[in-house]
Design a protein around this motif. Structure first.
Motif, mmCIF file in Angstrom:
data_model
loop_
_atom_site.group_PDB
_atom_site.id
_atom_site.type_symbol
_atom_site.label_atom_id
_atom_site.label_comp_id
_atom_site.label_asym_id
_atom_site.label_seq_id
_atom_site.Cartn_x
_atom_site.Cartn_y
_atom_site.Cartn_z
ATOM 1 N N LYS A 126 -30.739 76.268 19.726
ATOM 2 C CA LYS A 126 -30.346 75.607 20.986
ATOM 3 C C LYS A 126 -31.140 74.325 21.232
ATOM 4 N N THR A 127 -32.461 74.459 21.253
ATOM 5 C CA THR A 127 -33.294 73.321 21.627
ATOM 6 C C THR A 127 -33.096 72.157 20.650
ATOM 7 N N THR A 128 -33.067 72.482 19.376
ATOM 8 C CA THR A 128 -32.859 71.450 18.355
ATOM 9 C C THR A 128 -31.493 70.780 18.527
ATOM 10 N N GLY A 149 -34.340 74.654 30.883
ATOM 11 C CA GLY A 149 -34.009 75.927 31.522
ATOM 12 C C GLY A 149 -34.561 77.157 30.815
ATOM 13 N N ASP A 150 -35.145 76.989 29.635
ATOM 14 C CA ASP A 150 -35.805 78.135 28.995
ATOM 15 C C ASP A 150 -37.234 78.176 29.506
ATOM 16 N N THR A 151 -37.425 78.915 30.593
ATOM 17 C CA THR A 151 -38.752 78.973 31.225
ATOM 18 C C THR A 151 -39.494 80.233 30.809
ATOM 19 N N PHE A 152 -38.904 80.993 29.901
ATOM 20 C CA PHE A 152 -39.490 82.280 29.528
ATOM 21 C C PHE A 152 -40.672 82.105 28.576
ATOM 22 N N ARG A 153 -40.559 81.150 27.666
ATOM 23 C CA ARG A 153 -41.624 80.944 26.682
ATOM 24 C C ARG A 153 -42.281 79.589 26.925
ATOM 25 N N ALA A 154 -43.610 79.566 26.918
ATOM 26 C CA ALA A 154 -44.346 78.320 27.146
ATOM 27 C C ALA A 154 -43.949 77.267 26.114
ATOM 28 N N GLU A 158 -42.429 72.798 25.906
ATOM 29 C CA GLU A 158 -43.143 71.810 25.086
ATOM 30 C C GLU A 158 -42.234 71.225 24.017
ATOM 31 N N GLN A 159 -41.526 72.099 23.345
ATOM 32 C CA GLN A 159 -40.641 71.685 22.251
ATOM 33 C C GLN A 159 -39.577 70.710 22.763
ATOM 34 N N LEU A 160 -39.064 71.013 23.939
ATOM 35 C CA LEU A 160 -38.022 70.160 24.513
ATOM 36 C C LEU A 160 -38.603 68.808 24.932
ATOM 37 N N ALA A 201 -28.361 71.361 29.644
ATOM 38 C CA ALA A 201 -29.334 72.363 30.070
ATOM 39 C C ALA A 201 -29.639 73.355 28.962
ATOM 40 N N ASP A 202 -30.927 73.560 28.734
ATOM 41 C CA ASP A 202 -31.402 74.575 27.797
ATOM 42 C C ASP A 202 -31.524 75.890 28.574
ATOM 43 N N THR A 203 -31.450 77.005 27.893
ATOM 44 C CA THR A 203 -31.635 78.307 28.544
ATOM 45 C C THR A 203 -32.438 79.218 27.618
#
Ligand SMILES: Nc1nc2c(ncn2[C@@H]2O[C@H](COP(=O)(O)OP(=O)(O)O)[C@@H](O)[C@H]2O)c(=O)[nH]1
Ligand SMILES: [Mg+2]
Length: 315
Positions: A126-128, A149-154, A158-160, A201-203
């Motif tokens: 997704k992020t890529t 929107g992916d707030t689950f993993r720190a 950062e990656q985004l 939006a990322d999730t």
């Protein structure tokens, strides 16, 4: 741009796709010509050999059967001059299965912003894909904003942000653990205020339970649709092509929970299972928007059935 440069670039991009599909292609076609040497017609042995190859490319039984039936109809009675006749027919039949899902995403600029919500399991890409997409839309002249929107993993935020810096695209983010729907809402407001054309939006791909994840995705969709009843304008499910038939099961699960409107199939470069696109096309009938053939910013292609079929089944 001159026509010369255009066609040169096109060749370069085709080369990337061809190169990306190398592993699937070699499984499908390596040594295939030899199988046909000395035979005049498609016989049972050849059909069996073909079926084995189609199935190892992870096309699934139904799609493989459709392709074989097409081949029999096309070549059954005619004399085979050489293996290339079979390869060309194979390309045609593969393209035929894929054609109905060749429906490129159209950006509707009357929607401001046009919202693309990406969903999919962790690691699907997704992020890529968001980074690649944002860069491509920017190159096409659109202004783009990304919601983390992916707030689950720190690491996800950062990656985004790194992608955002690399391609010079604004990323709206909050701290890890923040409410995902509120991040997307903030980003929507910011995009609207700044006149941004496209919001992506990322999730998250995994929460404590799958039920939680699907509930979170539904909540994001609700929040968006309150701002603009037609939003999200695209719910893009990102699938790892290397998962083969498992990608189908994922697509079914996400499809039940949220209204998936398009697919991006990634990592086709690292797998011999690229035939899964045919299974997806035949079973799900969801438009395939993009295919990913590498980690780089330019390794994303708009899906085209004929181009894909040619890259898949050629020497
Ligand atoms: N080879 C290859 N790797 C990819 C592709 N798309 C994503 N990846 C890699 O797959 C890994 C997971 O991708 P990521 O975007 O973080 O997945 P997410 O968890 O769904 O956001 C990363 O190492 C990416 O670089 C692709 O098309 N080809
Ligand atoms: Mg991610």
């Amino acid at each position: 741009m001159s026509d010369d440069k255009k066609s040169g670039e096109r060749r370069g991009l085709m080369g990337r796709l061809r190169n990306g599909l190398k592993r699937t292609r070699s499984g499908l076609t390596e040594g295939l010509a030899n199988v046909f040497v000395g035979r005049k017609r498609l016989d049972d042995e050849m059909l069996e050999e073909l079926e084995t190859r189609l199935l190892s490319a992870d096309m699934g039984i139904e799609a493989a059967q459709t392709v074989l039936d097409g081949l029999i109809e096309k070549l059954g009675r005619s004399e085979l001059r050489d293996g290339s006749v079979v390869l060309e027919a194979l390309q045609d039949e593969i393209a035929k299965v894929l054609k109905p899902v060749e429906q490129p995403l159209q950006i509707d600029l009357s929607r401001q912003p046009f919202v693309i919500l990406t969903v999919g399991v962790n690691g699907a890409g997704k992020t890529t894909t968001i980074g690649k997409l944002a860069s491509r839309y920017q190159q096409q002249g659109y202004s783009v904003m990304i919601a983390a929107g992916d707030t689950f993993r720190a690491a996800a935020v950062e990656q985004l942000k790194e992608w955002g810096e690399q391609i010079n695209c604004p990323v709206v983010a909050q701290a890890t653990g923040a409410d995902s729907a509120s991040v997307v809402y903030d980003a929507y407001e910011a995009a609207r205020a700044r006149g941004v054309d496209i919001l992506i939006a990322d999730t998250a791909g995994r929460l404590h339970t799958q039920g939680n994840l699907m509930e979170e995705l539904r909540k994001i969709r609700r929040v968006l649709s309150r701002q603009d009843s037609s939003s999200p304008h695209e719910t893009l499910l990102v699938l790892d092509g290397g998962n083969g038939q498992n990608a189908l099961a994922q697509a079914e699960k996400f499809g039940e929970a949220v209204n998936v409107s398009g697919l991006a199939v990634t990592k086709l470069d690292g797998t011999a299972r690229g035939g899964v696109l045919l299974a997806l096309a035949q079973r799900l009938q969801v438009p395939v928007r993009y295919v990913g053939v590498g980690e780089g910013v330019d390794d994303l292609r708009t899906f085209n059935a004929k181009e894909f079929a040619t890259a898949l089944a050629s020497e």
